[in-house]
Design a protein around this motif. Sequence first.
Motif, PDB file in Angstrom:
ATOM      1  N   GLY A   1       0.806  -1.214   0.000  1.00 13.38           N
ATOM      2  CA  GLY A   1       0.000   0.000   0.000  1.00 13.38           C
ATOM      3  C   GLY A   1       0.834   1.257   0.000  1.00 13.38           C
ATOM      4  N   GLU A   2       0.483   2.198   0.851  1.00 10.91           N
ATOM      5  CA  GLU A   2       1.187   3.482   0.892  1.00 10.91           C
ATOM      6  C   GLU A   2       2.633   3.335   1.353  1.00 10.91           C
ATOM      7  OE1 GLU A   2      -0.787   5.999   3.639  1.00 10.91           O
ATOM      8  OE2 GLU A   2      -0.322   4.779   5.405  1.00 10.91           O
ATOM      9  N   ARG A   3       2.969   2.201   1.946  1.00 11.89           N
ATOM     10  CA  ARG A   3       4.337   1.991   2.432  1.00 11.89           C
ATOM     11  C   ARG A   3       5.236   1.330   1.383  1.00 11.89           C
ATOM     12  NH1 ARG A   3       4.381   0.244   8.699  1.00 11.89           N
ATOM     13  NH2 ARG A   3       6.337   1.408   8.549  1.00 11.89           N
ATOM     14  N   ALA A   4       4.738   1.189   0.169  1.00  6.36           N
ATOM     15  CA  ALA A   4       5.513   0.510  -0.870  1.00  6.36           C
ATOM     16  C   ALA A   4       6.914   1.099  -1.043  1.00  6.36           C
ATOM     17  CB  ALA A   4       4.745   0.518  -2.189  1.00  6.36           C
ATOM     18  N   PRO A   5       7.071   2.426  -1.165  1.00  5.41           N
ATOM     19  CA  PRO A   5       8.430   2.975  -1.297  1.00  5.41           C
ATOM     20  C   PRO A   5       9.318   2.651  -0.097  1.00  5.41           C
ATOM     21  CG  PRO A   5       6.800   4.604  -1.966  1.00  5.41           C
ATOM     22  CD  PRO A   5       6.049   3.485  -1.307  1.00  5.41           C
ATOM     23  N   GLU A   6       8.729   2.688   1.100  1.00  7.07           N
ATOM     24  CA  GLU A   6       9.497   2.367   2.309  1.00  7.07           C
ATOM     25  C   GLU A   6       9.917   0.907   2.306  1.00  7.07           C
ATOM     26  OE1 GLU A   6       8.946   2.190   7.179  1.00  7.07           O
ATOM     27  OE2 GLU A   6       7.327   3.007   5.944  1.00  7.07           O
ATOM     28  N   VAL A   7       9.019   0.024   1.858  1.00  4.03           N
ATOM     29  CA  VAL A   7       9.341  -1.401   1.772  1.00  4.03           C
ATOM     30  C   VAL A   7      10.483  -1.618   0.790  1.00  4.03           C
ATOM     31  CG1 VAL A   7       8.494  -3.646   0.976  1.00  4.03           C
ATOM     32  CG2 VAL A   7       7.071  -2.224   2.484  1.00  4.03           C
ATOM     33  N   ALA A   8      10.426  -0.927  -0.354  1.00  2.00           N
ATOM     34  CA  ALA A   8      11.487  -1.070  -1.357  1.00  2.00           C
ATOM     35  C   ALA A   8      12.836  -0.682  -0.768  1.00  2.00           C
ATOM     36  CB  ALA A   8      11.163  -0.200  -2.576  1.00  2.00           C
ATOM     37  N   LYS A   9      12.880   0.446  -0.092  1.00  2.00           N
ATOM     38  CA  LYS A   9      14.138   0.907   0.517  1.00  2.00           C
ATOM     39  C   LYS A   9      14.617  -0.071   1.582  1.00  2.00           C
ATOM     40  CE  LYS A   9      15.999   4.715   3.316  1.00  2.00           C
ATOM     41  NZ  LYS A   9      15.680   5.995   3.993  1.00  2.00           N
ATOM     42  N   ALA A  10      13.704  -0.521   2.443  1.00  2.00           N
ATOM     43  CA  ALA A  10      14.077  -1.425   3.531  1.00  2.00           C
ATOM     44  C   ALA A  10      14.583  -2.757   2.985  1.00  2.00           C
ATOM     45  CB  ALA A  10      12.881  -1.651   4.453  1.00  2.00           C
ATOM     46  N   TYR A  11      13.962  -3.241   1.908  1.00  2.00           N
ATOM     47  CA  TYR A  11      14.391  -4.508   1.308  1.00  2.00           C
ATOM     48  C   TYR A  11      15.804  -4.398   0.762  1.00  2.00           C
ATOM     49  CZ  TYR A  11      15.004  -8.029  -2.323  1.00  2.00           C
ATOM     50  OH  TYR A  11      15.529  -9.019  -3.118  1.00  2.00           O
ATOM     51  N   VAL A  12      16.072  -3.356  -0.004  1.00  2.00           N
ATOM     52  CA  VAL A  12      17.407  -3.210  -0.599  1.00  2.00           C
ATOM     53  C   VAL A  12      18.448  -3.002   0.502  1.00  2.00           C
ATOM     54  CG1 VAL A  12      18.833  -1.859  -2.187  1.00  2.00           C
ATOM     55  CG2 VAL A  12      16.453  -2.341  -2.760  1.00  2.00           C
ATOM     56  N   ALA A  13      18.082  -2.257   1.550  1.00  2.28           N
ATOM     57  CA  ALA A  13      19.004  -2.045   2.664  1.00  2.28           C
ATOM     58  C   ALA A  13      19.335  -3.361   3.359  1.00  2.28           C
ATOM     59  CB  ALA A  13      18.398  -1.056   3.662  1.00  2.28           C
ATOM     60  N   GLU A  14      18.307  -4.169   3.619  1.00  2.00           N
ATOM     61  CA  GLU A  14      18.528  -5.447   4.294  1.00  2.00           C
ATOM     62  C   GLU A  14      19.319  -6.400   3.411  1.00  2.00           C
ATOM     63  OE1 GLU A  14      18.271  -7.975   7.635  1.00  2.00           O
ATOM     64  OE2 GLU A  14      17.840  -5.842   7.376  1.00  2.00           O
ATOM     65  N   LEU A  15      18.994  -6.404   2.107  1.00  2.00           N
ATOM     66  CA  LEU A  15      19.720  -7.265   1.178  1.00  2.00           C
ATOM     67  C   LEU A  15      21.193  -6.867   1.134  1.00  2.00           C
ATOM     68  CD1 LEU A  15      19.662  -9.504  -0.930  1.00  2.00           C
ATOM     69  CD2 LEU A  15      18.966  -7.806  -2.633  1.00  2.00           C
ATOM     70  N   ARG A  16      21.455  -5.583   1.134  1.00  2.00           N
ATOM     71  CA  ARG A  16      22.846  -5.117   1.131  1.00  2.00           C
ATOM     72  C   ARG A  16      23.586  -5.618   2.369  1.00  2.00           C
ATOM     73  NH1 ARG A  16      24.120   1.220   1.699  1.00  2.00           N
ATOM     74  NH2 ARG A  16      23.255   0.735   3.746  1.00  2.00           N
ATOM     75  N   GLU A  17      22.919  -5.571   3.529  1.00  4.12           N
ATOM     76  CA  GLU A  17      23.553  -6.045   4.751  1.00  4.12           C
ATOM     77  C   GLU A  17      23.827  -7.542   4.692  1.00  4.12           C
ATOM     78  OE1 GLU A  17      24.667  -4.063   7.303  1.00  4.12           O
ATOM     79  OE2 GLU A  17      24.143  -2.531   5.821  1.00  4.12           O
ATOM     80  N   VAL A  18      22.904  -8.300   4.096  1.00 10.04           N
ATOM     81  CA  VAL A  18      23.101  -9.744   3.948  1.00 10.04           C
ATOM     82  C   VAL A  18      24.307 -10.018   3.058  1.00 10.04           C
ATOM     83  CG1 VAL A  18      22.125 -11.848   2.944  1.00 10.04           C
ATOM     84  CG2 VAL A  18      20.697 -10.372   4.369  1.00 10.04           C
ATOM     85  N   ILE A  19      24.386  -9.333   1.939  1.00  9.54           N
ATOM     86  CA  ILE A  19      25.490  -9.534   1.005  1.00  9.54           C
ATOM     87  C   ILE A  19      26.824  -9.219   1.671  1.00  9.54           C
ATOM     88  CG2 ILE A  19      26.515  -8.743  -1.173  1.00  9.54           C
ATOM     89  CD1 ILE A  19      23.981 -10.445  -1.527  1.00  9.54           C
ATOM     90  N   LYS A  20      26.873  -8.117   2.408  1.00 10.60           N
ATOM     91  CA  LYS A  20      28.113  -7.731   3.092  1.00 10.60           C
ATOM     92  C   LYS A  20      28.485  -8.756   4.158  1.00 10.60           C
ATOM     93  CE  LYS A  20      28.351  -3.402   4.382  1.00 10.60           C
ATOM     94  NZ  LYS A  20      27.885  -2.105   4.940  1.00 10.60           N
ATOM     95  N   ALA A  21      27.474  -9.252   4.888  1.00  8.21           N
ATOM     96  CA  ALA A  21      27.744 -10.246   5.932  1.00  8.21           C
ATOM     97  C   ALA A  21      28.325 -11.526   5.347  1.00  8.21           C
ATOM     98  CB  ALA A  21      26.461 -10.547   6.708  1.00  8.21           C
ATOM     99  N   LEU A  22      27.868 -11.890   4.158  1.00  5.57           N
ATOM    100  CA  LEU A  22      28.366 -13.103   3.499  1.00  5.57           C
ATOM    101  C   LEU A  22      29.792 -12.938   3.001  1.00  5.57           C
ATOM    102  CD1 LEU A  22      25.220 -14.083   1.401  1.00  5.57           C
ATOM    103  CD2 LEU A  22      26.053 -15.218   3.464  1.00  5.57           C
TER     104      LEU A  22
END
Length: 504
Positions: A184-205
């Motif tokens: 819903g209205e949080r779609a842009p926030e979800v997109a940002k949070a997903y990419v941020a979390e994915l970046r942290e996962v990649i760095k952790a690996l």
Amino acid sequence: MTTFTELLSYEDALASFDPVMGLEVHVELGTKTKMFCGCSTELGAEPNSQTCPTCLGLPGSLPVVNAIGVESAIKIGLALNCEIAEWCRFARKNYFYPDMPKNFQTSQYDEPIAFNGYLDVQLEDGEIFRVEIERAHMEEDTGKSLHVGGATGRIHGASHSLLDYNRAGIPLIEIVTKPIEGAGERAPEVAKAYVAELREVIKALGVSEARMDKGQMRCDVNLSLRPTPESEFGTRSETKNVNSLRSVERAARFEIQRHAAVLSSGGSIVQETRHFHEEDGSTTAGRIKDNAEDYRYFPEPDLVPVAPAREWVEELRGGLPEMPRVRRNRLREEWGVSEHDMQSILNAGAVDSIVATIEEGADSAAARKWWMGELARNANEQGVVVDELPITPAQVARVAALVAAGDLNDKLARQVIEGVLAGEGTPDEVVEKRGLKVVSDEGALGAAVDEAIAGNAAIADKIRGGKIAAVGALVGAVMKTTRGQADAARVKELILERLGVSEG
């Protein structure tokens, strides 16, 4: 140069339409050699100096799969809760682009190495949103075009273009979400949070530095609108190569407003790629977007299938590090901070720096204080993240130790940090060169206190009369005399002793 685009207000757009997103993230792996040849992947080399017949697509050359690239892909898939294929193969994705020397990209199509996963992401208010992963597949990067002579750096208006094939063949993992519904209205926030979390996962690996500002990780934002959550998906646009978390959020928001304006006026959305413009957060049309069948995929005949042994996959699973969200929750409890404060630390990119500073001997409160205070301010002014500043966790821990020992107060510590960032040496060297140690000689302090009392007799009388708060003025006078190098708490004690007043 961007052109004016009519937008519907965000509130009106969400009142009339339901957004659906799809995010495609390309991660450049940190391997020493390219995906299908032995050419170096090191950055900064002379253009076209890291190429060979294979990555240039010359006749008769044969590719060989990079084993570390395959291992990295499996690690990413496991970290994203994916199934790992028992057998998969590469395919040729056929299309012409000037910086793709083979005229096809070696990728994976219907047989990716990892599929059917998910990543749980935490939004700023603590809500957990699950993003489902369609696939994570292996492929190679293209070269790089440099358009010369235009005002924007894009091909339109340029007088000529230069091509650098050093990047052609760099290993990539493309991670594709399933349609993200229900945000819903949080779609842009979800997109940002997903990419941020994915970046942290990649760095952790440890498979990539995932620096978005250097193109090591970039996101394509697919977006469409539909009248209701029960309706069929609308026609999508794909905003290409968005390279910062803030920009991912802005691109999604802009496209929601643009789509809504077009649809509300009776128009139709064109399925196309879009360029994102950092300066104003807008997007402009790129090219008509092809469907999968237009790429004429077929199995790559020069590469054997990849069939990772189950024992190897399980060995890699057992070696995965603690995942970022689990780690953050653990650290948050250990440090005794709120969800909001932990989110601020994450947004500043300071988690690892704080952990490393604690490991160097600082307590957690001091480590957080300096990284999230003085250093975060410097990073913000320079437009970088804190771990890019020219100061190490060991140096920050040393500053904290000097403060704890009473050799520095906070004001002097900030000057020490300023000196370290300016390249003046270690904290101890900066203290020595600038003469920044706290004045701890009781005789010198006592003399400064007596001078302040004598020069401010009216204030001293107020303090004797019970107005203890007035002591701040005398403390300030002493700090001025000592150029801020006195311990303010000790100065206050001495003033009250001299005046025969008890703070209690």
